[in-house]
Design a protein around this motif. Sequence first.
Motif, PDB file in Angstrom:
ATOM      1  N   HIS A 125     -40.275 -25.898 -51.240  1.00 46.62           N
ATOM      2  CA  HIS A 125     -39.045 -25.118 -51.064  1.00 46.62           C
ATOM      3  C   HIS A 125     -38.793 -24.874 -49.581  1.00 46.62           C
ATOM      4  O   HIS A 125     -39.716 -24.731 -48.781  1.00 46.62           O
ATOM      5  CB  HIS A 125     -39.126 -23.792 -51.827  1.00 46.62           C
ATOM      6  N   PHE A 126     -37.516 -24.868 -49.217  1.00 45.97           N
ATOM      7  CA  PHE A 126     -37.097 -24.644 -47.840  1.00 45.97           C
ATOM      8  C   PHE A 126     -37.153 -23.158 -47.521  1.00 45.97           C
ATOM      9  O   PHE A 126     -36.700 -22.331 -48.308  1.00 45.97           O
ATOM     10  CB  PHE A 126     -35.670 -25.166 -47.643  1.00 45.97           C
ATOM     11  N   ALA A 127     -37.710 -22.812 -46.368  1.00 50.04           N
ATOM     12  CA  ALA A 127     -37.761 -21.423 -45.928  1.00 50.04           C
ATOM     13  C   ALA A 127     -37.236 -21.353 -44.500  1.00 50.04           C
ATOM     14  O   ALA A 127     -37.736 -22.060 -43.623  1.00 50.04           O
ATOM     15  CB  ALA A 127     -39.187 -20.887 -46.009  1.00 50.04           C
ATOM     16  N   LEU A 128     -36.256 -20.534 -44.279  1.00 45.58           N
ATOM     17  CA  LEU A 128     -35.715 -20.340 -42.943  1.00 45.58           C
ATOM     18  C   LEU A 128     -36.662 -19.462 -42.141  1.00 45.58           C
ATOM     19  O   LEU A 128     -37.013 -18.363 -42.569  1.00 45.58           O
ATOM     20  CB  LEU A 128     -34.327 -19.673 -43.022  1.00 45.58           C
ATOM     21  N   ARG A 129     -37.118 -19.939 -41.006  1.00 49.51           N
ATOM     22  CA  ARG A 129     -38.053 -19.199 -40.163  1.00 49.51           C
ATOM     23  C   ARG A 129     -37.260 -18.341 -39.194  1.00 49.51           C
ATOM     24  O   ARG A 129     -36.619 -18.839 -38.277  1.00 49.51           O
ATOM     25  CB  ARG A 129     -38.973 -20.143 -39.389  1.00 49.51           C
ATOM     26  N   LEU A 130     -37.297 -17.046 -39.380  1.00 48.05           N
ATOM     27  CA  LEU A 130     -36.545 -16.122 -38.547  1.00 48.05           C
ATOM     28  C   LEU A 130     -37.179 -15.909 -37.172  1.00 48.05           C
ATOM     29  O   LEU A 130     -36.544 -15.333 -36.281  1.00 48.05           O
ATOM     30  CB  LEU A 130     -36.391 -14.785 -39.272  1.00 48.05           C
ATOM     31  N   GLU A 131     -38.392 -16.395 -36.996  1.00 49.39           N
ATOM     32  CA  GLU A 131     -39.039 -16.262 -35.696  1.00 49.39           C
ATOM     33  C   GLU A 131     -38.244 -16.957 -34.592  1.00 49.39           C
ATOM     34  O   GLU A 131     -38.282 -16.544 -33.437  1.00 49.39           O
ATOM     35  CB  GLU A 131     -40.452 -16.856 -35.732  1.00 49.39           C
ATOM     36  N   ILE A 132     -37.509 -17.998 -34.969  1.00 50.00           N
ATOM     37  CA  ILE A 132     -36.698 -18.725 -33.989  1.00 50.00           C
ATOM     38  C   ILE A 132     -35.670 -17.801 -33.348  1.00 50.00           C
ATOM     39  O   ILE A 132     -35.332 -17.971 -32.174  1.00 50.00           O
ATOM     40  CB  ILE A 132     -36.034 -19.958 -34.641  1.00 50.00           C
ATOM     41  N   ILE A 133     -35.216 -16.807 -34.096  1.00 46.01           N
ATOM     42  CA  ILE A 133     -34.227 -15.870 -33.559  1.00 46.01           C
ATOM     43  C   ILE A 133     -34.771 -15.136 -32.332  1.00 46.01           C
ATOM     44  O   ILE A 133     -34.010 -14.797 -31.425  1.00 46.01           O
ATOM     45  CB  ILE A 133     -33.782 -14.868 -34.649  1.00 46.01           C
ATOM     46  N   LEU A 134     -36.068 -14.901 -32.269  1.00 46.62           N
ATOM     47  CA  LEU A 134     -36.672 -14.255 -31.098  1.00 46.62           C
ATOM     48  C   LEU A 134     -37.258 -15.249 -30.092  1.00 46.62           C
ATOM     49  O   LEU A 134     -37.316 -14.953 -28.899  1.00 46.62           O
ATOM     50  CB  LEU A 134     -37.751 -13.273 -31.524  1.00 46.62           C
ATOM     51  N   LEU A 135     -37.676 -16.412 -30.551  1.00 45.19           N
ATOM     52  CA  LEU A 135     -38.288 -17.378 -29.641  1.00 45.19           C
ATOM     53  C   LEU A 135     -37.285 -17.949 -28.642  1.00 45.19           C
ATOM     54  O   LEU A 135     -37.622 -18.167 -27.473  1.00 45.19           O
ATOM     55  CB  LEU A 135     -38.945 -18.511 -30.433  1.00 45.19           C
ATOM     56  N   ILE A 136     -36.075 -18.181 -29.074  1.00 40.46           N
ATOM     57  CA  ILE A 136     -35.071 -18.744 -28.164  1.00 40.46           C
ATOM     58  C   ILE A 136     -34.677 -17.751 -27.073  1.00 40.46           C
ATOM     59  O   ILE A 136     -34.700 -18.102 -25.882  1.00 40.46           O
ATOM     60  CB  ILE A 136     -33.858 -19.278 -28.953  1.00 40.46           C
ATOM     61  N   PRO A 137     -34.346 -16.484 -27.397  1.00 47.55           N
ATOM     62  CA  PRO A 137     -34.077 -15.526 -26.304  1.00 47.55           C
ATOM     63  C   PRO A 137     -35.297 -15.270 -25.420  1.00 47.55           C
ATOM     64  O   PRO A 137     -35.151 -15.019 -24.223  1.00 47.55           O
ATOM     65  CB  PRO A 137     -33.662 -14.243 -27.022  1.00 47.55           C
ATOM     66  N   TYR A 138     -36.489 -15.341 -25.999  1.00 52.04           N
ATOM     67  CA  TYR A 138     -37.730 -15.188 -25.238  1.00 52.04           C
ATOM     68  C   TYR A 138     -37.817 -16.280 -24.177  1.00 52.04           C
ATOM     69  O   TYR A 138     -38.051 -16.007 -22.998  1.00 52.04           O
ATOM     70  CB  TYR A 138     -38.905 -15.239 -26.211  1.00 52.04           C
ATOM     71  N   TYR A 139     -37.601 -17.518 -24.578  1.00 51.69           N
ATOM     72  CA  TYR A 139     -37.624 -18.631 -23.631  1.00 51.69           C
ATOM     73  C   TYR A 139     -36.558 -18.463 -22.559  1.00 51.69           C
ATOM     74  O   TYR A 139     -36.813 -18.648 -21.364  1.00 51.69           O
ATOM     75  CB  TYR A 139     -37.428 -19.970 -24.359  1.00 51.69           C
ATOM     76  N   ARG A 140     -35.355 -18.119 -22.980  1.00 50.65           N
ATOM     77  CA  ARG A 140     -34.246 -17.972 -22.030  1.00 50.65           C
ATOM     78  C   ARG A 140     -34.507 -16.855 -21.027  1.00 50.65           C
ATOM     79  O   ARG A 140     -34.199 -16.994 -19.849  1.00 50.65           O
ATOM     80  CB  ARG A 140     -32.942 -17.737 -22.784  1.00 50.65           C
ATOM     81  N   LYS A 141     -35.079 -15.740 -21.471  1.00 52.95           N
ATOM     82  CA  LYS A 141     -35.376 -14.636 -20.563  1.00 52.95           C
ATOM     83  C   LYS A 141     -36.456 -15.044 -19.572  1.00 52.95           C
ATOM     84  O   LYS A 141     -36.354 -14.744 -18.372  1.00 52.95           O
ATOM     85  CB  LYS A 141     -35.804 -13.390 -21.354  1.00 52.95           C
ATOM     86  N   LEU A 142     -37.487 -15.733 -20.041  1.00 52.68           N
ATOM     87  CA  LEU A 142     -38.536 -16.193 -19.132  1.00 52.68           C
ATOM     88  C   LEU A 142     -37.975 -17.180 -18.117  1.00 52.68           C
ATOM     89  O   LEU A 142     -38.339 -17.134 -16.933  1.00 52.68           O
ATOM     90  CB  LEU A 142     -39.682 -16.836 -19.909  1.00 52.68           C
ATOM     91  N   ASP A 143     -37.091 -18.051 -18.566  1.00 58.31           N
ATOM     92  CA  ASP A 143     -36.466 -19.007 -17.667  1.00 58.31           C
ATOM     93  C   ASP A 143     -35.624 -18.290 -16.608  1.00 58.31           C
ATOM     94  O   ASP A 143     -35.618 -18.674 -15.439  1.00 58.31           O
ATOM     95  CB  ASP A 143     -35.609 -19.995 -18.470  1.00 58.31           C
ATOM     96  N   LYS A 144     -34.956 -17.242 -17.025  1.00 61.31           N
ATOM     97  CA  LYS A 144     -34.081 -16.479 -16.129  1.00 61.31           C
ATOM     98  C   LYS A 144     -34.871 -15.737 -15.047  1.00 61.31           C
ATOM     99  O   LYS A 144     -34.431 -15.650 -13.900  1.00 61.31           O
ATOM    100  CB  LYS A 144     -33.259 -15.487 -16.946  1.00 61.31           C
ATOM    101  N   ILE A 145     -36.039 -15.206 -15.379  1.00 58.96           N
ATOM    102  CA  ILE A 145     -36.812 -14.417 -14.411  1.00 58.96           C
ATOM    103  C   ILE A 145     -37.872 -15.237 -13.675  1.00 58.96           C
ATOM    104  O   ILE A 145     -38.562 -14.705 -12.815  1.00 58.96           O
ATOM    105  CB  ILE A 145     -37.478 -13.189 -15.083  1.00 58.96           C
ATOM    106  N   GLU A 146     -37.985 -16.521 -13.990  1.00 55.08           N
ATOM    107  CA  GLU A 146     -39.056 -17.339 -13.430  1.00 55.08           C
ATOM    108  C   GLU A 146     -39.035 -17.367 -11.898  1.00 55.08           C
ATOM    109  O   GLU A 146     -40.075 -17.196 -11.247  1.00 55.08           O
ATOM    110  CB  GLU A 146     -38.979 -18.766 -13.970  1.00 55.08           C
ATOM    111  N   TYR A 147     -37.885 -17.565 -11.296  1.00 53.53           N
ATOM    112  CA  TYR A 147     -37.818 -17.653  -9.832  1.00 53.53           C
ATOM    113  C   TYR A 147     -38.271 -16.348  -9.188  1.00 53.53           C
ATOM    114  O   TYR A 147     -39.079 -16.360  -8.255  1.00 53.53           O
ATOM    115  CB  TYR A 147     -36.388 -18.001  -9.386  1.00 53.53           C
ATOM    116  N   GLU A 148     -37.756 -15.238  -9.676  1.00 55.19           N
ATOM    117  CA  GLU A 148     -38.130 -13.945  -9.110  1.00 55.19           C
ATOM    118  C   GLU A 148     -39.615 -13.643  -9.334  1.00 55.19           C
ATOM    119  O   GLU A 148     -40.298 -13.116  -8.469  1.00 55.19           O
ATOM    120  CB  GLU A 148     -37.258 -12.845  -9.701  1.00 55.19           C
ATOM    121  N   TRP A 149     -40.117 -13.978 -10.530  1.00 58.75           N
ATOM    122  CA  TRP A 149     -41.547 -13.775 -10.862  1.00 58.75           C
ATOM    123  C   TRP A 149     -42.444 -14.542  -9.879  1.00 58.75           C
ATOM    124  O   TRP A 149     -43.421 -14.015  -9.372  1.00 58.75           O
ATOM    125  CB  TRP A 149     -41.797 -14.240 -12.289  1.00 58.75           C
ATOM    126  N   ASP A 150     -42.072 -15.786  -9.635  1.00 62.83           N
ATOM    127  CA  ASP A 150     -42.885 -16.632  -8.763  1.00 62.83           C
ATOM    128  C   ASP A 150     -42.853 -16.184  -7.303  1.00 62.83           C
ATOM    129  O   ASP A 150     -43.768 -16.480  -6.547  1.00 62.83           O
ATOM    130  CB  ASP A 150     -42.428 -18.088  -8.852  1.00 62.83           C
TER     131      ASP A 150
END
Length: 155
Positions: A125-150
């Motif tokens: 059976h197909f199950a929609l994984r809701l974790e993706i809803i948080l993983l994508i903004p997580y990646y985008r936020k890390l990408d956004k702050i990467e320059y300042e972090w470094d």
Amino acid sequence: MNQELESHFDEFDKLPVIRRKLLPWWIKTFCWIFMILAICALSSILMSFFISNVNISLYGFSSNTALSPIGMFIVAIMVFKGFAAYSLWFERANAISIGKIDAVLGVVICIVSMFILPFVTSGGHFALRLEIILLIPYYRKLDKIEYEWDNLESL
């Protein structure tokens, strides 16, 4: 003899900016959750020697024991997520890269569990994984702050 005296106290006037301040509240919260989850995952291996049924699950994969191949895969992913969380919380230099790998790996595992796992398991059976809803903004936020972090000095 007109030399300017160089003050060594100027360094104290500069307050260090903590990298952790770049993280939003929800990433800070998940850092603690995943650091604790990593400890629990490692504990599940030890518990498997004393208890025959230790249920673990992550991203749609589940196992009744941590000592099975799927169980070890789940434990490894949980420990890696805990390591990424630890790196972010304690402001490690490579934390953003590790976090981005964690996010991409999480999305890939979720996609596999949604679209491939139903065809290779008996449930089918197909199950929609809701974790993706948080993983994508997580990646985008890390990408956004990467320059300042470094470019910040950590304490």
